[in-house]
Scaffold this motif. Structure first.
Motif, short mmCIF file in Angstrom:
data_model
loop_
_atom_site.label_atom_id
_atom_site.label_comp_id
_atom_site.label_asym_id
_atom_site.label_seq_id
_atom_site.Cartn_x
_atom_site.Cartn_y
_atom_site.Cartn_z
N ASP A 15 0.84 -1.20 0.00
CA ASP A 15 0.00 0.00 0.00
C ASP A 15 0.88 1.25 0.00
OD1 ASP A 15 -2.16 1.78 0.32
OD2 ASP A 15 -2.08 1.59 2.52
N THR A 16 0.67 2.13 -0.96
CA THR A 16 1.51 3.32 -1.06
C THR A 16 1.32 4.27 0.11
OG1 THR A 16 -0.21 4.35 -2.46
CG2 THR A 16 1.61 3.24 -3.59
N ALA A 17 0.16 4.24 0.75
CA ALA A 17 -0.09 5.18 1.85
C ALA A 17 0.59 4.76 3.14
CB ALA A 17 -1.60 5.32 2.10
N THR A 18 0.70 3.46 3.38
CA THR A 18 1.25 2.98 4.65
C THR A 18 2.59 2.28 4.50
OG1 THR A 18 0.11 0.85 4.42
CG2 THR A 18 -1.09 2.62 5.56
N GLY A 19 2.94 1.86 3.28
CA GLY A 19 4.16 1.09 3.07
C GLY A 19 4.04 -0.35 3.54
N ARG A 20 2.84 -0.76 3.96
CA ARG A 20 2.63 -2.13 4.45
C ARG A 20 2.08 -3.02 3.35
NH1 ARG A 20 -1.00 0.19 8.80
NH2 ARG A 20 -2.13 -1.79 8.63
N ARG A 21 2.36 -4.33 3.48
CA ARG A 21 1.88 -5.28 2.50
C ARG A 21 0.55 -5.88 2.94
NH1 ARG A 21 4.88 -9.70 2.27
NH2 ARG A 21 4.18 -10.30 0.19
N PHE A 22 -0.33 -6.06 1.97
CA PHE A 22 -1.65 -6.63 2.21
C PHE A 22 -1.90 -7.75 1.21
CE2 PHE A 22 -1.92 -2.40 3.97
CZ PHE A 22 -2.70 -2.54 5.10
N ALA A 23 -2.60 -8.78 1.67
CA ALA A 23 -3.07 -9.83 0.77
C ALA A 23 -4.51 -9.52 0.40
CB ALA A 23 -2.98 -11.19 1.44
N GLU A 24 -4.84 -9.77 -0.84
CA GLU A 24 -6.22 -9.61 -1.33
C GLU A 24 -6.72 -10.98 -1.78
OE1 GLU A 24 -7.60 -6.45 -4.38
OE2 GLU A 24 -7.35 -8.32 -5.52
N ILE A 25 -7.78 -11.45 -1.17
CA ILE A 25 -8.45 -12.68 -1.59
C ILE A 25 -9.71 -12.27 -2.32
CG2 ILE A 25 -9.58 -14.79 -0.78
CD1 ILE A 25 -7.66 -14.80 1.59
N SER A 26 -9.78 -12.57 -3.62
CA SER A 26 -10.86 -12.02 -4.43
C SER A 26 -11.40 -13.01 -5.45
CB SER A 26 -10.38 -10.74 -5.14
OG SER A 26 -9.30 -11.02 -5.99
N ASP A 27 -12.59 -12.73 -5.89
CA ASP A 27 -13.31 -13.56 -6.86
C ASP A 27 -12.78 -13.28 -8.26
OD1 ASP A 27 -15.18 -15.03 -8.21
OD2 ASP A 27 -16.93 -14.01 -7.39
N ARG A 28 -12.35 -14.35 -8.96
CA ARG A 28 -11.90 -14.18 -10.33
C ARG A 28 -13.00 -14.43 -11.34
NH1 ARG A 28 -7.07 -17.74 -8.99
NH2 ARG A 28 -8.38 -19.34 -9.91
N ALA A 29 -14.07 -15.09 -10.93
CA ALA A 29 -15.12 -15.51 -11.87
C ALA A 29 -15.88 -14.30 -12.40
CB ALA A 29 -16.09 -16.47 -11.20
N ALA A 30 -15.92 -14.16 -13.70
CA ALA A 30 -16.68 -13.08 -14.36
C ALA A 30 -16.40 -11.74 -13.71
CB ALA A 30 -18.18 -13.39 -14.31
N GLU A 31 -15.10 -11.50 -13.40
CA GLU A 31 -14.67 -10.24 -12.79
C GLU A 31 -15.42 -9.94 -11.49
OE1 GLU A 31 -15.01 -7.26 -15.76
OE2 GLU A 31 -13.43 -8.11 -17.02
N GLY A 32 -15.68 -10.96 -10.72
CA GLY A 32 -16.33 -10.75 -9.43
C GLY A 32 -17.81 -10.52 -9.49
N ARG A 33 -18.45 -10.81 -10.62
CA ARG A 33 -19.87 -10.50 -10.77
C ARG A 33 -20.79 -11.48 -10.05
NH1 ARG A 33 -20.57 -5.32 -13.10
NH2 ARG A 33 -18.71 -4.95 -14.33
N ARG A 34 -20.23 -12.46 -9.35
CA ARG A 34 -21.09 -13.33 -8.53
C ARG A 34 -21.51 -12.62 -7.26
NH1 ARG A 34 -17.67 -18.92 -8.38
NH2 ARG A 34 -16.06 -17.46 -7.70
N GLY A 35 -20.78 -11.55 -6.91
CA GLY A 35 -21.14 -10.80 -5.72
C GLY A 35 -20.65 -11.41 -4.43
N TRP A 36 -19.55 -12.17 -4.47
CA TRP A 36 -19.08 -12.85 -3.27
C TRP A 36 -18.04 -12.07 -2.48
CZ3 TRP A 36 -18.44 -18.61 -5.20
CH2 TRP A 36 -19.70 -19.09 -5.59
N GLY A 37 -17.59 -10.95 -3.03
CA GLY A 37 -16.78 -10.03 -2.24
C GLY A 37 -15.29 -10.33 -2.19
N ARG A 38 -14.64 -9.67 -1.25
CA ARG A 38 -13.19 -9.75 -1.08
C ARG A 38 -12.82 -9.76 0.39
NH1 ARG A 38 -10.51 -5.45 -5.44
NH2 ARG A 38 -11.07 -6.63 -7.34
#
Length: 326
Positions: free
Chosen positions: A123-146
């Motif tokens: 993250d450019t604001a904090t300099g800390r690393r974050f993991a993102e767990i996200s939906d790849r199906a149809a660009e997240g259009r299943r609505g299952w979030g992150r």
């Protein structure tokens, strides 16, 4: 006249061939070093958190707030909602648990089964690393979030945003809390609460969602949960914030600290444990499960005026983060 072989020429040719071979081997090593490898693309981390697959590596720098805001604006606001199967919900929650336990490659493989992936960013604001767990199906259009996990410290608490877009700006409060204190997990819904006409996308009141399954996993680990919402100014015109415990009571010390910190920042706070307030969150299912698990839970509503003011959002986020147990 017979051809005379020149020993010097023979040696020169031999050296040239050796040089070419060394160059090819060197280039191959460089390609292996700089080109990511992997199969179907778990986008998943190896055991040390670095990326595999074809996803950007952990060295990529992004503005985490902008990334999440873009997701809510471009995907959440337009997303349909596909109710997940029980096995899919369980897989998502178990994968988050595996990741938190440091079994990141295994988490990535489990997420592959439901077409989710893991990416890491700085993250450019904090300099800390974050993991993102996200939906790849149809660009997240299943609505299952992150899910976003702070990698700079051991995970200890969660901030939950069940109604992004619907509670306009509530995701900014979630981002602010995540940035303000180390060791957090942000659980973000993937669709507008009204995306499904049968009410199945309203994750704060449903037990059959990916959002709820992940929150259950965190509650089972006794993570204090802070859930942020928004209300119309006319609902409680005398207050900026409504702080409550939902149907729980384990979070009362945290709630009192949060209310005090918010008041010190100039916010008028309706404390539902001390008086009657609107929107006390008693029907919130994540709060009920937190109570069952013995985990502190705090349900906080913010007026539209607060959510529309970036400076007040920052102050509110910092106050809530400071109140969370360490």
């Amino acid at each position: 006249m017979p051809m005379v072989r020149n020993p010097t020429t023979k040696v020169t040719i031999k050296r040239t061939l050796i040089g070419i071979a060394v160059t090819v081997v060197t280039l191959g090593a460089l390609v292996a070093l700089f080109v990511p490898f992997g199969g179907r693309g778990t986008d998943a981390a190896n055991g040390d958190g670095r990326q595999g697959g074809s996803a950007p590596g952990g060295h990529e720098r992004v503005d985490l707030a902008r990334r999440i805001t873009d997701f809510t604006r471009d995907t959440v606001a337009r997303s349909d909602y596909l109710p997940p199967l029980r096995a899919q919900r369980r897989t998502a929650a178990e994968a988050v648990g595996l990741f938190l336990d440091g079994r990141r490659a295994e988490a990535g493989r489990r997420l592959d089964d439901i077409d989710f992936g893991i990416r890491t960013y700085t993250d450019t604001a904090t300099g800390r690393r974050f993991a993102e767990i996200s939906d790849r199906a149809a660009e997240g259009r299943r609505g299952w979030g992150r899910v976003y996990i702070d990698l700079s410290a051991t995970s200890r608490w969660s901030v939950q945003v069940p109604h992004p877009v619907a509670d306009a700006g509530s995701e900014q409060l979630g981002i602010g809390v995540l940035r303000a204190r180390r060791g957090g997990v942000l659980v973000l819904a993937g669709a507008h609460r009204n995306a499904d006409k049968k009410g199945r996308a309203d994750v704060a009141h449903r037990r059959d969602t990916v959002f709820d399954a992940v929150c259950d996993e965190l509650a089972a680990r006794r993570f204090p949960g802070l859930q942020v919402h928004g209300f119309a100014d006319s609902t409680e015109p005398d207050y900026d914030v409504i702080a409550s415990l939902g149907s729980a009571d384990k979070g009362l010390p945290t709630a009192r600290r949060a209310a005090t910190a918010l008041r010190h920042e100039g916010f008028a706070v309706c404390r539902a444990w001390a008086r009657r307030c609107a929107l006390e969150g008693r029907g919130n299912v994540q709060g009920r499960e937190a109570e069952n698990q013995g985990a502190p839970f705090l349900h906080v509503e913010f007026s539209r005026t607060v959510r529309d003011d970036a400076a007040r959002v920052r102050r509110a986020s910092a106050a809530m983060a400071a109140a969370l147990p360490s």
